[in-house]
Scaffold this active site. Structure first.
Site, short mmCIF file in Angstrom:
data_model
loop_
_atom_site.label_atom_id
_atom_site.label_comp_id
_atom_site.label_asym_id
_atom_site.label_seq_id
_atom_site.Cartn_x
_atom_site.Cartn_y
_atom_site.Cartn_z
N ASP A 68 -8.45 -5.08 -6.36
CA ASP A 68 -8.04 -3.99 -5.46
C ASP A 68 -8.36 -2.61 -6.04
O ASP A 68 -7.85 -2.26 -7.10
CB ASP A 68 -6.54 -4.11 -5.21
CG ASP A 68 -6.01 -3.05 -4.26
OD1 ASP A 68 -6.85 -2.35 -3.63
OD2 ASP A 68 -4.78 -2.91 -4.14
N SER A 70 0.83 -1.19 0.00
CA SER A 70 0.00 0.00 0.00
C SER A 70 0.88 1.27 0.00
O SER A 70 1.80 1.36 -0.79
CB SER A 70 -0.94 -0.06 1.22
OG SER A 70 -1.93 0.88 1.14
N HIS A 95 -6.14 -6.02 -1.89
CA HIS A 95 -5.03 -5.16 -1.48
C HIS A 95 -3.95 -5.95 -0.74
O HIS A 95 -4.15 -6.36 0.39
CB HIS A 95 -5.62 -4.10 -0.57
CG HIS A 95 -4.81 -2.85 -0.49
ND1 HIS A 95 -4.52 -2.07 -1.57
CD2 HIS A 95 -4.22 -2.26 0.56
CE1 HIS A 95 -3.80 -1.03 -1.19
NE2 HIS A 95 -3.60 -1.13 0.10
#
Ligand SMILES: *[C@@H]1O[C@H](CO)[C@@H](O)[C@H](O)[C@H]1NC(C)=O
Ligand SMILES: *[C@@H]1O[C@H](CO)[C@@H](O)[C@H](O)[C@H]1NC(C)=O
Ligand SMILES: *[C@@H]1O[C@H](CO)[C@@H](O)[C@H](O)[C@H]1NC(C)=O
Ligand SMILES: *[C@@H]1O[C@H](CO)[C@@H](O)[C@H](O)[C@H]1NC(C)=O
Ligand SMILES: *[C@@H]1O[C@H](CO)[C@@H](O)[C@H](O)[C@H]1NC(C)=O
Ligand SMILES: *[C@@H]1O[C@H](CO)[C@@H](O)[C@H](O)[C@H]1NC(C)=O
Ligand SMILES: *[C@@H]1O[C@H](CO)[C@@H](O)[C@H](O)[C@H]1NC(C)=O
Length: 477
Positions: free
Chosen positions: A398, A170, A424
């Site tokens: 995602d 991320s 994710h």
């Protein structure tokens, strides 16, 4: 989610994972129970401002080490970057599996300002001025030098360098790519899992992906719910907010944002079924869709993830004790990623637009605070990042993947993990992520082969780049 942030939850427990996720108000849901291989903290005296020749202030930054798999004396060191949340330890995710495979030590540094690594008690806008990705990258570089030296002391030697490799998911995935970009002499390579390297002002692609990942049927139902809620907000707002247990959200934009995040969170963490099965069932049996959605929101998002509803109000974010300010400050200054409604086919309310976000930045942090997205992309390159030896991975479901690198190249290979619940960070965390699957296992993924294939490709790259690092004769600093 509103901004990238962190966390991972389940219906039974809430787990705060180091490498965050991007949602907004959710990152502070730290947790008692966790899935860490170590929680023993160490402290490093970090420089507050890496870019000032006059300011020599320091602050205490928390870090962790895991040496059980380490091949003494020359094994690699895996630096796992913690992102926009408290970092309570080293997560028992797929990096641990990789550490065993490569005989690596694992070290992890808490991101400045988050968790226990804040230079200031009071998070006023003035005090937040040292919170930036540039400072954070420099923290990692300084820490890396410090840790190598302290390891050498421990092993009674000097001038030896272990091969380093960085990992992140991320925002931390973006930091991982950027660390290799800006400090190529300090790491042999990088894994950027769902790394959001491209700052985007009006990130409407987020909502588009939510719709796509939900599938046409579920998307249509979510759109219907949004429409019904908007109608009822106008006629009977008080009762509606009460039904969602969210009376405190008396500004329509805040309320609609909360409802949008509630749906997004299931998809972002690889659990579309938790959302779409009950909603489709309700539709098919002619139940009231708004009530069905209220039930989902209360049970899954509030009950399961433990989100603090009040954190969707600006009043809450203005409180300088609130850690929820931190990621908002980062998006309001550097990255934006504002999850606005696309102009058509949106699942979220059109009330969630660019001005909603820009107003929030101004109101929470003060006049003149807005995201300098173009400068950020100028500094790092955005999707044109000119790095090398970086593995980029995306999950097919995602909503953040549109902010990741778009094309593969020999020196920066990019892989996508494709399955119904691959979202994710699936390659490093497994899927679905809530409930968290230990040790980065992929056994509950709808297509474990998809995850395993990408992991194998990742291993090949790490192996190659580590071997090239050795042959480059990195012997001393
Ligand atoms: C870190 O800084 C504190 C306060 O200045 C000092 O007491 C401590 O000895 C330092 N620790 C290390 C490891 O340098
Ligand atoms: C460290 O190395 C020196 C020089 O080789 C040696 O004399 C000393 O005993 C070593 N100390 C430890 C703790 O191994
Ligand atoms: C929802 O239910 C209605 C009535 O049964 C049906 O006509 C409609 O196709 C359903 N919508 C979706 C998206 O399944
Ligand atoms: C929505 O807009 C995009 C681009 O503006 C367009 O390509 C697409 O066809 C539109 N979709 C619908 C359903 O109108
Ligand atoms: C940022 O860059 C985009 C694309 O080059 C441009 O359209 C926009 O005007 C720029 N924004 C600012 C504030 O400079
Ligand atoms: C990530 O997602 C984007 C948007 O779908 C896609 O263009 C890109 O190829 C993906 N990157 C990788 C590494 O798969
Ligand atoms: C996998 O899914 C099954 C069924 O939903 C569940 O009972 C089991 O606990 C899950 N396993 C893991 C490791 O999460």
């Amino acid at each position: 989610m509103r901004s990238l942030l962190v966390f991972i939850g389940s219906l039974l427990m809430i787990i705060n994972i180091c490498n965050g996720l991007l949602t907004s108000r959710i990152d502070r849901m730290s947790s008692s129970s966790s899935n860490y291989i170590t929680k023993d903290a160490f402290w490093y005296n970090q420089t507050l401002d890496h870019f000032s020749p006059y300011d020599h202030r320091k602050f205490q930054q928390r870090y962790y080490e895991y040496l059980d798999s380490f091949r003494i004396p020359d094994g690699p060191i895996f630096l796992v970057i913690c992102g926009e949340s408290a970092c309570g330890g080293i997560s028992n995710d797929y990096v641990t599996v990789l550490a065993k495979k490569f005989g690596a030590a694992v070290v992890t540094l808490e991101h400045r300002y988050y968790g226990k690594s804040s230079p200031f008690k009071s998070l006023t806008t003035e005090n937040l001025k040292f919170l930036s990705s540039k400072q954070a990258l420099f923290d990692l570089a300084a820490f890396r030098q410090f840790y190598q030296e302290s390891l050498n002391l421990k092993l009674n030697r000097t001038d030896i360098e272990n091969p380093w490799f960085v990992f992140g998911i991320s925002y931390a995935g973006a930091l991982s790519a950027w660390f290799r970009l800006k400090f190529p002499h300090l790491t042999c390579g990088s894994v950027a899992s769902s790394g959001v390297v491209n700052a985007i002002l009006d990130y409407y692609q987020y909502d588009q992906q939510i719709g796509e990942s939900a599938g046409p049927e579920c998307k249509a139902i979510l759109q219907e719910v949004t429409q019904l809620v908007e109608n009822r907000l106008a006629s009977d707002g008080e009762a509606l907010r009460t039904e969602f247990g969210a009376s405190v959200l008396n500004i329509d934009g805040d309320f609609m944002y909360f409802l949008a995040d509630a749906a997004a969170v299931a998809i972002q963490y690889g659990n579309p079924d938790k959302l779409c099965i009950p909603m489709t069932e309700a539709n098919n049996t002619g139940k009231d869709l708004v009530s069905a959605y209220a039930k989902y929101v209360k049970e899954y998002y509030v009950g399961g993830f433990g989100v603090d509803i009040e954190s969707y109000t600006q009043e809450y974010l203005k409180n300088t004790e609130s850690g929820d300010r931190l990621w908002w400050f980062q998006v309001c200054t550097e990255f934006a990623f504002f999850q606005v409604a696309p102009s058509n086919d949106s699942t979220r309310s059109s009330k969630i637009d660019l001005s909603y976000h820009l107003d929030l930045c101004k109101s929470v942090f003060g006049e003149g605070v807005y995201p300098v997205v173009n400068s950020t992309n100028l500094y790092y390159g955005g999707t044109d990042i000119a790095g090398s030896k970086i593995v980029f991975t995306n999950g097919s479901q995602d909503p953040w993947r549109h902010a990741s690198k778009q094309v593969s190249s020999p020196d920066m290979p990019a892989y996508i993990v494709t399955c119904n619940n691959c979202a994710h960070g699936s390659d490093l965390r497994g899927c679905p992520q809530s409930p968290l699957v230990p040790e980065g296992s992929s056994k509950n993924c709808s297509s474990p082969e998809a995850v395993n294939k990408v992991r194998e490709q990742m291993i090949e790259q790490i192996d190659l780049w580590l071997s090239q690092c050795h042959t480059a004769g990195r012997s001393s600093m």
